[in-house]
Design a protein around this motif. Structure first.
Motif, PDB file in Angstrom:
ATOM      1  N   ARG A 133       0.830  -1.207   0.000  1.00 31.52           N
ATOM      2  CA  ARG A 133       0.000   0.000   0.000  1.00 31.52           C
ATOM      3  C   ARG A 133       0.865   1.257   0.000  1.00 31.52           C
ATOM      4  O   ARG A 133       0.552   2.235  -0.672  1.00 31.52           O
ATOM      5  N   MET A 134       1.970   1.224   0.751  1.00 30.42           N
ATOM      6  CA  MET A 134       2.864   2.377   0.783  1.00 30.42           C
ATOM      7  C   MET A 134       3.496   2.598  -0.586  1.00 30.42           C
ATOM      8  O   MET A 134       3.644   3.733  -1.040  1.00 30.42           O
ATOM      9  N   VAL A 135       3.866   1.512  -1.250  1.00 31.07           N
ATOM     10  CA  VAL A 135       4.480   1.628  -2.575  1.00 31.07           C
ATOM     11  C   VAL A 135       3.468   2.155  -3.579  1.00 31.07           C
ATOM     12  O   VAL A 135       3.771   3.053  -4.371  1.00 31.07           O
ATOM     13  N   LYS A 136       2.259   1.626  -3.563  1.00 29.13           N
ATOM     14  CA  LYS A 136       1.248   2.036  -4.527  1.00 29.13           C
ATOM     15  C   LYS A 136       0.741   3.450  -4.273  1.00 29.13           C
ATOM     16  O   LYS A 136       0.257   4.105  -5.183  1.00 29.13           O
ATOM     17  N   HIS A 137       0.854   3.928  -3.035  1.00 30.22           N
ATOM     18  CA  HIS A 137       0.436   5.292  -2.719  1.00 30.22           C
ATOM     19  C   HIS A 137       1.359   6.315  -3.364  1.00 30.22           C
ATOM     20  O   HIS A 137       0.917   7.331  -3.878  1.00 30.22           O
ATOM     21  N   ASN A 138       2.657   6.048  -3.347  1.00 27.89           N
ATOM     22  CA  ASN A 138       3.627   6.951  -3.966  1.00 27.89           C
ATOM     23  C   ASN A 138       4.698   6.097  -4.634  1.00 27.89           C
ATOM     24  O   ASN A 138       5.640   5.639  -3.984  1.00 27.89           O
ATOM     25  N   ARG A 139       4.566   5.889  -5.914  1.00 30.54           N
ATOM     26  CA  ARG A 139       5.451   4.975  -6.637  1.00 30.54           C
ATOM     27  C   ARG A 139       6.848   5.531  -6.875  1.00 30.54           C
ATOM     28  O   ARG A 139       7.740   4.801  -7.268  1.00 30.54           O
ATOM     29  N   GLN A 169       8.841   6.746  -4.590  1.00 34.44           N
ATOM     30  CA  GLN A 169       9.672   6.648  -3.395  1.00 34.44           C
ATOM     31  C   GLN A 169      10.813   5.665  -3.609  1.00 34.44           C
ATOM     32  O   GLN A 169      10.670   4.660  -4.292  1.00 34.44           O
ATOM     33  N   THR A 170      11.941   5.964  -2.968  1.00 31.44           N
ATOM     34  CA  THR A 170      13.081   5.049  -3.009  1.00 31.44           C
ATOM     35  C   THR A 170      12.948   4.033  -1.892  1.00 31.44           C
ATOM     36  O   THR A 170      12.092   4.165  -1.004  1.00 31.44           O
ATOM     37  N   VAL A 171      13.806   3.030  -1.913  1.00 31.19           N
ATOM     38  CA  VAL A 171      13.790   2.007  -0.871  1.00 31.19           C
ATOM     39  C   VAL A 171      14.146   2.620   0.480  1.00 31.19           C
ATOM     40  O   VAL A 171      13.584   2.248   1.511  1.00 31.19           O
ATOM     41  N   VAL A 172      15.056   3.583   0.478  1.00 36.68           N
ATOM     42  CA  VAL A 172      15.445   4.250   1.731  1.00 36.68           C
ATOM     43  C   VAL A 172      14.240   4.970   2.333  1.00 36.68           C
ATOM     44  O   VAL A 172      13.982   4.879   3.547  1.00 36.68           O
ATOM     45  N   GLN A 173      13.478   5.668   1.505  1.00 29.87           N
ATOM     46  CA  GLN A 173      12.297   6.372   1.994  1.00 29.87           C
ATOM     47  C   GLN A 173      11.226   5.390   2.475  1.00 29.87           C
ATOM     48  O   GLN A 173      10.586   5.612   3.505  1.00 29.87           O
ATOM     49  N   LEU A 174      11.032   4.311   1.733  1.00 32.65           N
ATOM     50  CA  LEU A 174      10.052   3.299   2.147  1.00 32.65           C
ATOM     51  C   LEU A 174      10.437   2.661   3.475  1.00 32.65           C
ATOM     52  O   LEU A 174       9.583   2.423   4.332  1.00 32.65           O
ATOM     53  N   THR A 175      11.728   2.388   3.649  1.00 34.36           N
ATOM     54  CA  THR A 175      12.189   1.773   4.891  1.00 34.36           C
ATOM     55  C   THR A 175      11.958   2.711   6.065  1.00 34.36           C
ATOM     56  O   THR A 175      11.499   2.285   7.134  1.00 34.36           O
ATOM     57  N   ALA A 176      12.271   3.978   5.880  1.00 34.17           N
ATOM     58  CA  ALA A 176      12.059   4.952   6.955  1.00 34.17           C
ATOM     59  C   ALA A 176      10.579   5.073   7.291  1.00 34.17           C
ATOM     60  O   ALA A 176      10.198   5.132   8.471  1.00 34.17           O
ATOM     61  N   GLN A 177       9.731   5.080   6.281  1.00 28.86           N
ATOM     62  CA  GLN A 177       8.289   5.175   6.504  1.00 28.86           C
ATOM     63  C   GLN A 177       7.766   3.920   7.188  1.00 28.86           C
ATOM     64  O   GLN A 177       6.917   3.996   8.081  1.00 28.86           O
ATOM     65  N   TYR A 178       8.260   2.758   6.788  1.00 32.05           N
ATOM     66  CA  TYR A 178       7.830   1.490   7.400  1.00 32.05           C
ATOM     67  C   TYR A 178       8.276   1.411   8.859  1.00 32.05           C
ATOM     68  O   TYR A 178       7.511   1.029   9.735  1.00 32.05           O
ATOM     69  N   ASP A 195      10.203  -9.993  -3.905  1.00 32.59           N
ATOM     70  CA  ASP A 195       9.411 -11.214  -3.736  1.00 32.59           C
ATOM     71  C   ASP A 195       7.940 -10.975  -4.051  1.00 32.59           C
ATOM     72  O   ASP A 195       7.240 -11.869  -4.525  1.00 32.59           O
ATOM     73  N   MET A 196       7.454  -9.759  -3.773  1.00 34.93           N
ATOM     74  CA  MET A 196       6.063  -9.423  -4.044  1.00 34.93           C
ATOM     75  C   MET A 196       5.841  -9.086  -5.510  1.00 34.93           C
ATOM     76  O   MET A 196       4.707  -8.911  -5.940  1.00 34.93           O
ATOM     77  N   GLY A 197       6.920  -8.984  -6.292  1.00 40.44           N
ATOM     78  CA  GLY A 197       6.798  -8.688  -7.714  1.00 40.44           C
ATOM     79  C   GLY A 197       6.781  -7.201  -8.020  1.00 40.44           C
ATOM     80  O   GLY A 197       6.428  -6.801  -9.130  1.00 40.44           O
ATOM     81  N   LEU A 198       7.144  -6.361  -7.046  1.00 38.37           N
ATOM     82  CA  LEU A 198       7.187  -4.921  -7.263  1.00 38.37           C
ATOM     83  C   LEU A 198       8.614  -4.529  -7.612  1.00 38.37           C
ATOM     84  O   LEU A 198       9.514  -4.578  -6.787  1.00 38.37           O
ATOM     85  N   ARG A 199       8.813  -4.142  -8.861  1.00 38.86           N
ATOM     86  CA  ARG A 199      10.138  -3.784  -9.327  1.00 38.86           C
ATOM     87  C   ARG A 199      10.146  -2.330  -9.763  1.00 38.86           C
ATOM     88  O   ARG A 199       9.115  -1.770 -10.128  1.00 38.86           O
ATOM     89  N   SER A 200      11.331  -1.731  -9.733  1.00 40.58           N
ATOM     90  CA  SER A 200      11.438  -0.322 -10.100  1.00 40.58           C
ATOM     91  C   SER A 200      11.420  -0.178 -11.615  1.00 40.58           C
ATOM     92  O   SER A 200      11.894  -1.041 -12.352  1.00 40.58           O
TER      93      SER A 200
END
Length: 135
Positions: A75-81, A83-92, A111-116
């Motif tokens: 959901r976080m990825v789909k909300h703002n596509r 974002q970098t992995v660093v930003q996603l990690t900080a948000q998580y 693993d979830m199939g979400l690629r950049s």
């Protein structure tokens, strides 16, 4: 390592029962249908530990990001596509009590199939361009 199948609980119990009846190791192995070393190891484990549990059960490290958290991460990825992995990690990590590394988030996303993907830097075709291309 060879192709070794685990003994069932019933077979391990049979080994212990037959050995307690003072049957030989070879005879026990023949009755159960396993090797002599398996009989010796299973009975020794029962004598020392009082149980004959399966050692292969539960191997591996526990997952840092559980199945329920996969949904939140997607959901976080789909909300703002963008974002970098660093930003996603900080948000998580801001929302959970358990801290995870960037590598863990990256591996989970893969693993979830979400690629950049890179955004395209070219203008889209207009209707006129589309018609000219067809002709």
């Amino acid at each position: 390592m060879g192709n070794v199948a685990d003994l069932s609980d019933f077979d391990r119990g049979q080994i212990v029962m037959v050995r307690r009846l003072e049957t030989s190791i070879s005879e026990t192995a023949r009755l159960v249908g396993c090797s002599r070393s398996t009989v010796v190891n299973t009975y020794a484990k029962w004598m020392n530990d009082g149980g004959t549990s399966n050692r292969r059960h539960g191997l591996g490290r526990l997952q840092a990001i559980k199945e329920k958290s996969h949904w939140r991460l997607s959901r976080m990825v789909k909300h703002n596509r963008s974002q970098t992995v660093v930003q996603l990690t900080a948000q998580y990590n801001a929302r959970t009590s358990r801290i995870v590394l960037e590598h863990t988030v990256q591996r989970t996303l893969l693993d979830m199939g979400l690629r950049s993907k890179r955004p395209t830097c070219m203008p889209l075709l207009t209707k006129r361009h589309h018609q000219l291309r067809l002709h």
